[in-house]
Design a protein around this motif. Structure first.
Motif, PDB file in Angstrom:
ATOM      1  N   ARG A 129       0.849  -1.087   0.051  1.00 32.47           N
ATOM      2  CA  ARG A 129       0.153  -0.094  -0.060  1.00 32.47           C
ATOM      3  C   ARG A 129       0.766   1.205  -0.018  1.00 32.47           C
ATOM      4  NH1 ARG A 129      -4.176  -1.548   5.032  1.00 32.47           N
ATOM      5  NH2 ARG A 129      -4.614  -3.357   4.205  1.00 32.47           N
ATOM      6  N   ASP A 130       2.106   1.200  -0.685  1.00 32.50           N
ATOM      7  CA  ASP A 130       2.892   2.485  -0.504  1.00 32.50           C
ATOM      8  C   ASP A 130       3.238   2.724   0.697  1.00 32.50           C
ATOM      9  OD1 ASP A 130       3.088   2.734  -3.407  1.00 32.50           O
ATOM     10  OD2 ASP A 130       1.325   3.755  -3.440  1.00 32.50           O
ATOM     11  N   GLU A 131       3.513   1.523   1.426  1.00 33.12           N
ATOM     12  CA  GLU A 131       3.999   1.792   2.973  1.00 33.12           C
ATOM     13  C   GLU A 131       5.200   0.898   3.238  1.00 33.12           C
ATOM     14  OE1 GLU A 131      -0.329   3.181   4.962  1.00 33.12           O
ATOM     15  OE2 GLU A 131       0.312   1.182   4.894  1.00 33.12           O
ATOM     16  N   ILE A 132       5.891   1.438   4.320  1.00 31.00           N
ATOM     17  CA  ILE A 132       7.173   0.797   4.993  1.00 31.00           C
ATOM     18  C   ILE A 132       7.223   0.438   6.159  1.00 31.00           C
ATOM     19  CG2 ILE A 132       9.722   0.990   4.880  1.00 31.00           C
ATOM     20  CD1 ILE A 132       9.092   0.211   2.292  1.00 31.00           C
ATOM     21  N   TYR A 133       7.437  -0.593   6.715  1.00 35.22           N
ATOM     22  CA  TYR A 133       7.866  -0.610   8.056  1.00 35.22           C
ATOM     23  C   TYR A 133       9.479  -0.473   8.087  1.00 35.22           C
ATOM     24  CZ  TYR A 133       3.402  -2.686   8.531  1.00 35.22           C
ATOM     25  OH  TYR A 133       1.589  -3.116   8.324  1.00 35.22           O
ATOM     26  N   LEU A 134       9.858   0.314   9.151  1.00 33.42           N
ATOM     27  CA  LEU A 134      11.429   0.275   9.412  1.00 33.42           C
ATOM     28  C   LEU A 134      11.766   0.197  10.699  1.00 33.42           C
ATOM     29  CD1 LEU A 134      12.761   3.137  10.193  1.00 33.42           C
ATOM     30  CD2 LEU A 134      11.584   3.849   7.915  1.00 33.42           C
ATOM     31  N   GLN A 135      13.040  -0.139  10.945  1.00 32.96           N
ATOM     32  CA  GLN A 135      13.414  -0.295  12.457  1.00 32.96           C
ATOM     33  C   GLN A 135      15.049   0.180  12.448  1.00 32.96           C
ATOM     34  OE1 GLN A 135      13.117  -3.735  15.031  1.00 32.96           O
ATOM     35  NE2 GLN A 135      13.152  -2.679  16.596  1.00 32.96           N
ATOM     36  N   PRO A 136      15.243   1.287  13.183  1.00 33.69           N
ATOM     37  CA  PRO A 136      16.666   1.716  13.000  1.00 33.69           C
ATOM     38  C   PRO A 136      17.570   0.864  14.241  1.00 33.69           C
ATOM     39  CG  PRO A 136      15.409   3.247  14.249  1.00 33.69           C
ATOM     40  CD  PRO A 136      14.491   2.112  13.690  1.00 33.69           C
ATOM     41  N   PHE A 137      18.814   0.776  14.059  1.00 34.23           N
ATOM     42  CA  PHE A 137      19.601   0.062  14.682  1.00 34.23           C
ATOM     43  C   PHE A 137      20.948   0.705  14.956  1.00 34.23           C
ATOM     44  CE2 PHE A 137      16.783  -3.321  13.437  1.00 34.23           C
ATOM     45  CZ  PHE A 137      16.632  -4.217  14.430  1.00 34.23           C
ATOM     46  N   SER A 138      21.460   0.727  16.340  1.00 35.72           N
ATOM     47  CA  SER A 138      23.061   1.170  16.313  1.00 35.72           C
ATOM     48  C   SER A 138      23.852  -0.284  16.040  1.00 35.72           C
ATOM     49  CB  SER A 138      23.236   1.685  17.577  1.00 35.72           C
ATOM     50  OG  SER A 138      23.251   0.758  18.738  1.00 35.72           O
ATOM     51  N   LYS A 139      24.878   0.002  16.320  1.00 38.19           N
ATOM     52  CA  LYS A 139      25.908  -1.417  16.060  1.00 38.19           C
ATOM     53  C   LYS A 139      25.566  -2.158  17.209  1.00 38.19           C
ATOM     54  CE  LYS A 139      29.925   0.388  13.803  1.00 38.19           C
ATOM     55  NZ  LYS A 139      31.295   0.774  13.609  1.00 38.19           N
ATOM     56  N   ASP A 183      11.443   0.986  18.396  1.00 41.56           N
ATOM     57  CA  ASP A 183      10.535   0.089  17.914  1.00 41.56           C
ATOM     58  C   ASP A 183      10.352   0.231  16.478  1.00 41.56           C
ATOM     59  OD1 ASP A 183      10.313  -1.226  20.314  1.00 41.56           O
ATOM     60  OD2 ASP A 183       8.628  -0.058  20.816  1.00 41.56           O
ATOM     61  N   PRO A 184       9.701  -0.778  15.859  1.00 40.10           N
ATOM     62  CA  PRO A 184       9.516  -0.581  14.481  1.00 40.10           C
ATOM     63  C   PRO A 184       8.510   0.668  14.057  1.00 40.10           C
ATOM     64  CG  PRO A 184       9.209  -2.793  15.007  1.00 40.10           C
ATOM     65  CD  PRO A 184       9.319  -2.126  16.046  1.00 40.10           C
ATOM     66  N   ILE A 185       8.681   1.312  12.894  1.00 40.72           N
ATOM     67  CA  ILE A 185       8.118   2.615  12.743  1.00 40.72           C
ATOM     68  C   ILE A 185       7.378   2.309  11.345  1.00 40.72           C
ATOM     69  CG2 ILE A 185       8.425   5.086  12.237  1.00 40.72           C
ATOM     70  CD1 ILE A 185      11.043   4.864  13.542  1.00 40.72           C
ATOM     71  N   HIS A 186       6.191   2.761  11.266  1.00 48.27           N
ATOM     72  CA  HIS A 186       5.500   2.665   9.943  1.00 48.27           C
ATOM     73  C   HIS A 186       5.158   4.055   9.102  1.00 48.27           C
ATOM     74  CE1 HIS A 186       0.817   2.764   8.275  1.00 48.27           C
ATOM     75  NE2 HIS A 186       1.623   2.031   7.530  1.00 48.27           N
ATOM     76  N   LEU A 187       5.840   4.035   8.078  1.00 47.81           N
ATOM     77  CA  LEU A 187       5.660   5.263   7.170  1.00 47.81           C
ATOM     78  C   LEU A 187       5.360   5.180   5.965  1.00 47.81           C
ATOM     79  CD1 LEU A 187       9.481   6.615   8.244  1.00 47.81           C
ATOM     80  CD2 LEU A 187       7.307   7.238   9.080  1.00 47.81           C
TER      81      LEU A 187
END
Length: 156
Positions: free
Chosen positions: A45-55, A61-65
């Motif tokens: 649906r032209d959307e992405i779930y993403l989760q940022p990590f350091s090393k 937590d996961p983000i919905h954009l």
């Protein structure tokens, strides 16, 4: 099925592994120098779930954009950023490489591989990250919602 096995065999300690964990594990295996890694899962649906990590750990937590918001999110970050996962082809060409930011895109593993899921699970076990409850991660609110308006039912 997993919950049924755990109920029948209480001596088994469950370990949950998310797609984000698996993608981040593969990033760490392939790239040594970076400041931020971002794991992506196509939400369609032209959307992405993403989760940022350091090393060392997850940053949030996961983000919905929306796909449009992903480029803005990434362009606000600084340093050496590595991105991987499904759906990155939708926005990777709109990333701004500046003096403060550089992007490494790893398109080779868009979807988790069972070998790496097992490696991440083993890592969680060694680190003592067993979970008492296995449950899905719900990032997007449900499409079906209970109506708050009174319903009039007519019977014939």
């Amino acid at each position: 099925m997993a919950k049924a096995i755990l109920l029948a065999c209480p001596q088994i300690k469950p370990v949950s592994v998310s797609n984000f964990d698996t993608i981040n594990f593969r990033i760490r295996q392939q790239v040594v120098e970076y400041d931020l890694s971002v794991a992506f899962v196509n939400a369609f649906r032209d959307e992405i779930y993403l989760q940022p990590f350091s090393k060392k750990e997850k940053i949030s937590d996961p983000i919905h954009l929306s796909n449009n918001e992903v480029s803005d999110y990434l362009n606000q970050q600084n340093g050496k950023i590595v991105i991987a996962g499904s759906g990155i082809d939708k926005f990777c060409f709109s990333l701004n490489h500046t003096n403060n930011t550089s992007f490494t895109i790893l398109p080779r593993f868009a979807y988790p591989d069972s070998r790496f899921i097992c490696r991440v699970a083993h890592q969680h076990i060694v680190q003592g990250k067993e979970n008492n409850i296995i449950s899905p991660i719900y990032i997007r609110p449900p499409d079906a919602k209970i109506s708050t308006k009174p319903q009039l039912f007519v019977s014939h």
